[in-house]
Scaffold this motif. Structure first.
Motif, PDB file in Angstrom:
ATOM      1  N   SER A 163       0.693  -1.569  -0.150  1.00  0.00           N
ATOM      2  CA  SER A 163      -0.278  -0.298   0.212  1.00  0.00           C
ATOM      3  C   SER A 163       0.854   1.218   0.671  1.00  0.00           C
ATOM      4  CB  SER A 163      -1.289  -0.031   1.293  1.00  0.00           C
ATOM      5  OG  SER A 163       0.314   0.040   2.766  1.00  0.00           O
ATOM      6  N   LEU A 164       1.867   1.380   0.020  1.00  0.00           N
ATOM      7  CA  LEU A 164       3.240   2.062   0.630  1.00  0.00           C
ATOM      8  C   LEU A 164       4.379   2.115  -0.660  1.00  0.00           C
ATOM      9  CD1 LEU A 164       3.066   4.814   2.469  1.00  0.00           C
ATOM     10  CD2 LEU A 164       4.562   3.539   3.595  1.00  0.00           C
ATOM     11  N   TYR A 175       6.789   7.925   7.890  1.00  0.00           N
ATOM     12  CA  TYR A 175       6.214   6.287   6.870  1.00  0.00           C
ATOM     13  C   TYR A 175       4.912   6.380   7.177  1.00  0.00           C
ATOM     14  CZ  TYR A 175      10.570   4.434   5.053  1.00  0.00           C
ATOM     15  OH  TYR A 175      11.706   3.829   4.664  1.00  0.00           O
ATOM     16  N   SER A 176       4.119   7.220   7.756  1.00  0.00           N
ATOM     17  CA  SER A 176       3.090   6.545   8.155  1.00  0.00           C
ATOM     18  C   SER A 176       2.242   8.592   8.132  1.00  0.00           C
ATOM     19  CB  SER A 176       2.420   6.513   9.761  1.00  0.00           C
ATOM     20  OG  SER A 176       1.171   7.293   9.943  1.00  0.00           O
ATOM     21  N   ARG A 211       1.699   8.173   4.006  1.00  0.00           N
ATOM     22  CA  ARG A 211       0.206   7.155   3.426  1.00  0.00           C
ATOM     23  C   ARG A 211      -0.226   8.820   3.032  1.00  0.00           C
ATOM     24  NH1 ARG A 211       0.545   2.569   4.409  1.00  0.00           N
ATOM     25  NH2 ARG A 211       1.473   1.862   6.267  1.00  0.00           N
TER      26      ARG A 211
END
Length: 160
Positions: free
Chosen positions: A96-97, A135-136, A139
């Motif tokens: 997803s990333l 990283y969050s 998103r």
């Protein structure tokens, strides 16, 4: 109008176009926030080149002992070459990333080339090591350039 910065991406059939194309689009948007338009090209720049283009390789077979933990590297003092370890991007990002992380790595390394020096910031896009929190954030939105990063990028670009 400002001339677009030519960035050549060497083809690697192991990197899915479904990840690569949106990553390049996101990289364009990230650089647009600081007034730098990118002109993505495929393959190698023509020789001799009247302007200094940037060349990027997407590696899919990175040796474990080559810059362990790094997602890529630039050669800022040479001013042209970048290698992105796409296999490592896949391993840290998950499905997803992948697109967002690939875009961030591309922008991070291009910024090193444009600055023309080897340095990292304590936060944001040019941070030396991204954390889970970074990283969050990727998103939801792009990591930002710091004001110092932007100044160094524009100074370096002007000297190209």
């Amino acid at each position: 109008p400002q001339q677009k910065l030519k960035v050549y991406l060497r083809d690697n059939p192991a990197v899915p176009l479904a990840v690569q194309a949106p990553a390049l689009d996101l990289a364009n948007k990230m650089f647009a926030t600081i007034g730098i338009p990118l002109d993505w090209r495929s393959g190698e720049p023509p020789r001799p080149s009247s302007t200094r283009s940037i060349c990027i390789d997407l590696a899919t077979d990175t040796p474990a002992n080559l810059l362990p933990g790094a997602l890529g590297y630039a050669v800022p003092y040479e001013g042209v070459h970048i290698r992105v370890f796409y296999d490592r991007v896949e391993s840290v990002a998950g499905p997803s990333l992948k697109t967002a992380v690939l875009a961030h790595v591309l922008v991070h390394e291009i910024a090193h080339i444009l600055q023309g020096i080897s340095r990292h910031s304590d936060r944001g896009l040019l941070k030396g090591v991204w954390t889970e929190r970074d990283y969050s954030q990727m998103r939801a939105e792009a990591l930002p350039f710091t004001p110092e990063d932007v100044e160094l990028i524009h100074l370096g670009l002007a000297s190209r």
